[in-house]
Design an enzyme around this catalytic site. Sequence first.
Site, mmCIF file in Angstrom:
data_model
loop_
_atom_site.group_PDB
_atom_site.id
_atom_site.type_symbol
_atom_site.label_atom_id
_atom_site.label_comp_id
_atom_site.label_asym_id
_atom_site.label_seq_id
_atom_site.Cartn_x
_atom_site.Cartn_y
_atom_site.Cartn_z
ATOM 1 C CB CYS A 87 -0.915 0.001 1.222
ATOM 2 S SG CYS A 87 -1.949 1.476 1.343
ATOM 3 C CB CYS A 227 -5.231 3.437 -4.544
ATOM 4 S SG CYS A 227 -4.349 1.869 -4.696
#
EC number: 5.1.1.7
Length: 291
Positions: A87, A227
């Site tokens: 991430c 993201c």
Amino acid sequence: MIFAKGHGTENDFVVLPDLDAALSLTPSAVAALCDRRRGLGADGVLRVTRAGAARAAGVFDRLPDGVSAGDWYMDYRNADGSIAQMCGNGVRVFAHYLRASGLESADEFVVGSLAGPRPVVLHGFDPARATTAEVTVEMGKANQFGAGSAVVGGRSFDGLAVDVGNPHLACVGITADDLAALDVAAPVSFDPALFPDGVNVEVLTASVDGAVSMRVHERGVGETRSCGTGTVAATVAALAHDGADTGTLRVRIPGGEVTVTVTESTSYLRGPSVLVARGELDPHWWHAVAG
């Protein structure tokens, strides 16, 4: 049981310092913690530990390639409790937390993950203003592995499959107005043969004046405000759309803006991190939801 709350371009996380990796992060506990009505609310959980401690606790059987036992380790969980390999926004918040909490004194260090080591740089970090930071993460080489399609908001999009430590389908070419109107929160469909473990889907405009606009549906979460790995995949796809293999683009997401640079051998993600709260979880609540 202390926690912190932070976000990277409004992709928000609960940070759990757990240096011995002693917490039982069951899927039910993570899902409850991330629920915005029955928990703290977040897109995911970042457990702060060392790679060696995580291995000893059984988080994984062997160290990820390139990660040393003494490296910091970001144990990342999606909001549904599933384990994620990487991430990008989470690494920025993770690195920021380490520096702001005093667990790390350097401005350049390595954060380990399931996807491998991620070198980070905090730019001009000021302990007197520790709630904000600008962080660059070396994300590694983003690898294209085919073409695919997805249905998002009732519309079919062709896209480029990109591996950024996790799988993405980046779909270039929508107009800015259509992007704003698209229902990205609804479940998406995709080719399970190409993405057997699911996929993060980005829909983005073509680049104009060195910038693209993007929205994302993250697997295990749904639409998020940003993201990090998705912005890298989007940059790779936008550059390919323009006939280029390398370059730098600004990527605008609902939560703000980041800068992504793609080279022949690696990629870099630079953007903000904000720490908004610190507190303590009630141990009785935690044990109840941990199952």
